[in-house]
Design a protein around this motif. Structure first.
Motif, mmCIF file in Angstrom:
data_model
loop_
_atom_site.group_PDB
_atom_site.id
_atom_site.type_symbol
_atom_site.label_atom_id
_atom_site.label_comp_id
_atom_site.label_asym_id
_atom_site.label_seq_id
_atom_site.Cartn_x
_atom_site.Cartn_y
_atom_site.Cartn_z
ATOM 1 N N MET A 1 12.595 8.860 8.048
ATOM 2 C CA MET A 1 13.230 8.785 6.742
ATOM 3 C C MET A 1 13.489 7.327 6.386
ATOM 4 S SD MET A 1 16.595 10.833 5.390
ATOM 5 C CE MET A 1 17.771 9.569 5.872
ATOM 6 N N ALA A 2 12.476 6.693 5.803
ATOM 7 C CA ALA A 2 12.589 5.263 5.514
ATOM 8 C C ALA A 2 13.381 4.972 4.241
ATOM 9 C CB ALA A 2 11.194 4.645 5.393
ATOM 10 N N MET A 3 13.449 5.913 3.303
ATOM 11 C CA MET A 3 14.024 5.643 1.980
ATOM 12 C C MET A 3 13.324 4.460 1.320
ATOM 13 S SD MET A 3 16.105 8.140 1.976
ATOM 14 C CE MET A 3 16.812 7.886 0.358
ATOM 15 N N GLN A 4 12.062 4.287 1.659
ATOM 16 C CA GLN A 4 11.254 3.183 1.161
ATOM 17 C C GLN A 4 9.805 3.646 1.098
ATOM 18 O OE1 GLN A 4 11.868 -0.287 0.281
ATOM 19 N NE2 GLN A 4 9.774 0.061 -0.400
ATOM 20 N N THR A 5 9.134 3.399 -0.004
ATOM 21 C CA THR A 5 7.730 3.773 -0.148
ATOM 22 C C THR A 5 6.847 2.754 0.548
ATOM 23 O OG1 THR A 5 8.184 4.819 -2.279
ATOM 24 C CG2 THR A 5 5.881 4.311 -1.765
ATOM 25 N N SER A 6 6.001 3.249 1.447
ATOM 26 C CA SER A 6 4.951 2.438 2.048
ATOM 27 C C SER A 6 3.612 3.043 1.666
ATOM 28 C CB SER A 6 5.134 2.367 3.566
ATOM 29 O OG SER A 6 6.286 1.600 3.905
ATOM 30 N N TYR A 7 2.506 2.455 2.147
ATOM 31 C CA TYR A 7 1.191 2.820 1.629
ATOM 32 C C TYR A 7 0.203 3.011 2.774
ATOM 33 C CZ TYR A 7 3.549 1.343 -2.552
ATOM 34 O OH TYR A 7 4.477 1.240 -3.564
ATOM 35 N N THR A 8 -0.804 3.851 2.528
ATOM 36 C CA THR A 8 -1.794 4.172 3.555
ATOM 37 C C THR A 8 -3.199 4.165 2.965
ATOM 38 O OG1 THR A 8 -1.624 6.565 3.134
ATOM 39 C CG2 THR A 8 -0.136 5.629 4.794
ATOM 40 N N THR A 9 -4.176 4.039 3.861
ATOM 41 C CA THR A 9 -5.572 4.111 3.456
ATOM 42 C C THR A 9 -6.419 4.377 4.689
ATOM 43 O OG1 THR A 9 -7.352 2.942 2.287
ATOM 44 C CG2 THR A 9 -5.969 1.629 3.727
ATOM 45 N N GLU A 10 -7.616 4.873 4.476
ATOM 46 C CA GLU A 10 -8.567 5.047 5.566
ATOM 47 C C GLU A 10 -9.314 3.730 5.795
ATOM 48 O OE1 GLU A 10 -8.757 7.860 7.420
ATOM 49 O OE2 GLU A 10 -7.046 8.475 6.186
ATOM 50 N N GLY A 11 -9.656 3.456 7.039
ATOM 51 C CA GLY A 11 -10.371 2.235 7.359
ATOM 52 C C GLY A 11 -9.451 1.027 7.415
ATOM 53 N N ASP A 12 -10.055 -0.136 7.599
ATOM 54 C CA ASP A 12 -9.286 -1.369 7.748
ATOM 55 C C ASP A 12 -9.297 -2.158 6.446
ATOM 56 O OD1 ASP A 12 -8.029 -3.663 8.477
ATOM 57 O OD2 ASP A 12 -9.565 -4.340 9.900
ATOM 58 N N HIS A 13 -8.155 -2.177 5.771
ATOM 59 C CA HIS A 13 -7.984 -2.965 4.549
ATOM 60 C C HIS A 13 -6.770 -3.893 4.680
ATOM 61 C CE1 HIS A 13 -11.045 -0.624 2.396
ATOM 62 N NE2 HIS A 13 -10.542 0.426 3.021
ATOM 63 N N THR A 14 -6.411 -4.202 5.904
ATOM 64 C CA THR A 14 -5.180 -4.954 6.145
ATOM 65 C C THR A 14 -5.209 -6.363 5.560
ATOM 66 O OG1 THR A 14 -6.050 -5.573 8.327
ATOM 67 C CG2 THR A 14 -4.573 -3.677 8.232
ATOM 68 N N ALA A 15 -6.382 -6.981 5.495
ATOM 69 C CA ALA A 15 -6.478 -8.361 5.006
ATOM 70 C C ALA A 15 -6.418 -8.456 3.491
ATOM 71 C CB ALA A 15 -7.764 -9.006 5.512
ATOM 72 N N GLU A 16 -6.556 -7.336 2.793
ATOM 73 C CA GLU A 16 -6.609 -7.344 1.334
ATOM 74 C C GLU A 16 -5.214 -7.496 0.736
ATOM 75 O OE1 GLU A 16 -8.521 -3.696 0.327
ATOM 76 O OE2 GLU A 16 -10.330 -4.159 1.473
#
Length: 412
Positions: A160-175
């Motif tokens: 229960m973060a009470m904060q919106t985070s984001y997800t995606t398939e594959g590696d997009h960490t540098a973007e």
């Protein structure tokens, strides 16, 4: 410049905006001056680890967290505490949130682990990143992007973060753009701490608690949990050396029994004592033990408090005890549970076994019925405070009480 990025074609406007939150590593002259001052590492953000269901490979998480204390050379701690097999992160980046999943341009920088861009965390273990050169400012919306290359079995995170985070398939960490980050999550995965290096006289506080500390019923994405309000008070107070705050609340958590996360007793080392620079723990737990009707007595709960006090004191950490708030009107309330709450609160207030007391019960209760939360502070379920109640709790903490003579700050 922001995080001292190795990019020259960044617009000046972006750098000026970003510089409000990050600054570059010290120049040679300032580095020499800094070297003469004693520094140590403290926790600036934390979230309790718990079991989170099945882990997935080839998936990225863009996690938004809010720092408390500022400092240099930030590091992150990644946790596989509840995993039953090794977990491999292919890449990890850290930057500054612009809005949503978008980052401030030029802020995203790769983090390394022992000089390598990938790291494997054994089952049940945690790993610290290398320091990232530069200064991380207080009250920064830090973005940690993790690429999970290989995973399976139970995932570790904070539900229960009470904060919106984001997800995606594959590696997009540098973007830095948000285009590929189309999924959202209300939980934090794998990240359980962020630390910074600061003056050795600066310390941190850990809020150890349940859903009220975790922020349930506060406004999501606004940092209105009571530890957030307390953080803002600490940052604004020039007389206190407590600047770091880690929120180690878990919804449904108990002092004595595992269930919604490991009990406060069983997670005390990982969620409190293992963090660097901790001077004080503010313990606000007990209502879930009391209202569960499992036969827990005041003597049982007091014995649990005493074990936490003893272990914290042995580590040189002060313990502030918070009284258990009113919950009449909640479906599990009854007169025997109320009697236990009153006896426990009398112990917290009067025995002097805690180094100090935060009397949240007195702040939250109605003057017309001390067994009920004041309607102005009630989110509607008669147990959890709303944003106004959260702020009232934070305002009730005497900042001078967060320091005590036994403090022995642990350093790295």
């Amino acid at each position: 410049m922001l995080w001292a990025p190795h990019r020259l074609a960044v617009p000046i406007v972006a750098l000026v905006t970003a510089a409000q939150m990050f600054t570059a590593p010290a120049t040679a002259a300032s580095a020499e001056n800094a070297a003469t001052a004693a520094t140590h590492e403290i926790v600036t953000w934390g979230a309790s680890a718990d079991r989170m269901g099945e882990a997935a490979s080839n998936r990225s998480h863009r996690l938004i967290v809010r720092t408390s204390a500022g400092g240099t050379d930030p590091r992150i701690r990644l946790s596989n505490a509840f995993g039953d097999r090794p977990l491999t992160f292919g890449q990890v980046y850290a930057g500054v949130q612009k809005e949503g999943a978008a980052l401030v341009r030029g802020s995203n920088r790769r983090m390394t682990f022992g000089g390598e861009r990938s790291v494997t965390v054994p089952a049940g273990e945690t790993v610290l990143s290398d320091p990232l050169p530069g200064r991380l400012r207080a009250a920064t919306s830090l973005v940690v992007s993790l690429y999970v290359a290989e995973a399976g079995g139970p995932a570790t995170g904070h539900g229960m973060a009470m904060q919106t985070s984001y997800t995606t398939e594959g590696d997009h960490t540098a973007e830095e753009n948000p285009d590929n980050w189309t999924g959202t999550a209300g939980s934090w995965f794998y990240l359980d701490a962020v630390t910074v290096r600061t003056r050795s006289d600066i310390g941190a506080l850990v809020a150890l608690g349940d859903s009220i500390t975790d922020g349930w019923q506060s406004t999501p994405d606004k940092n209105r949990r009571w530890p957030d309000y307390l953080t803002r008070r600490l940052q604004a107070d020039p007389d206190t050396h407590i600047k770091g705050v880690a929120n180690e609340g878990i919804s449904g958590n108990k002092v004595l029994a595992d269930g919604a996360g490991q009990s406060a007793l069983n997670r005390l080392h990982r969620d409190v004592l293992s963090h660097p620079g901790v001077r004080t723990v503010l313990l606000f737990e007990g209502v879930n033990d009391i209202k569960a009707h499992t036969g827990v007595t005041a003597e049982d709960l007091i014995a649990g408090y005493r074990r936490i006090i003893d272990r914290a004191h042995a580590a040189g950490v002060c313990v502030v005890g918070a009284t258990v708030g009113p919950f009449k009107g909640w479906y599990e309330w009854d007169a025997p549970a109320e009697a236990v709450r009153q006896e426990v609160n009398a112990f917290i207030r009067t025995t002097g076994e805690f180094d100090a007391v935060a009397d949240f019960d007195r702040v939250l209760r109605s003057p017309y019925d001390h067994e009920r939360i004041l309607p102005f502070f009630d989110n509607g379920d008669h147990l959890h405070p709303n944003d106004t109640g959260m702020q009232a709790m934070a305002d009730a903490v005497r900042i001078a009480d967060l320091s005590c003579d036994r403090q022995a700050v642990r350093t790295r």
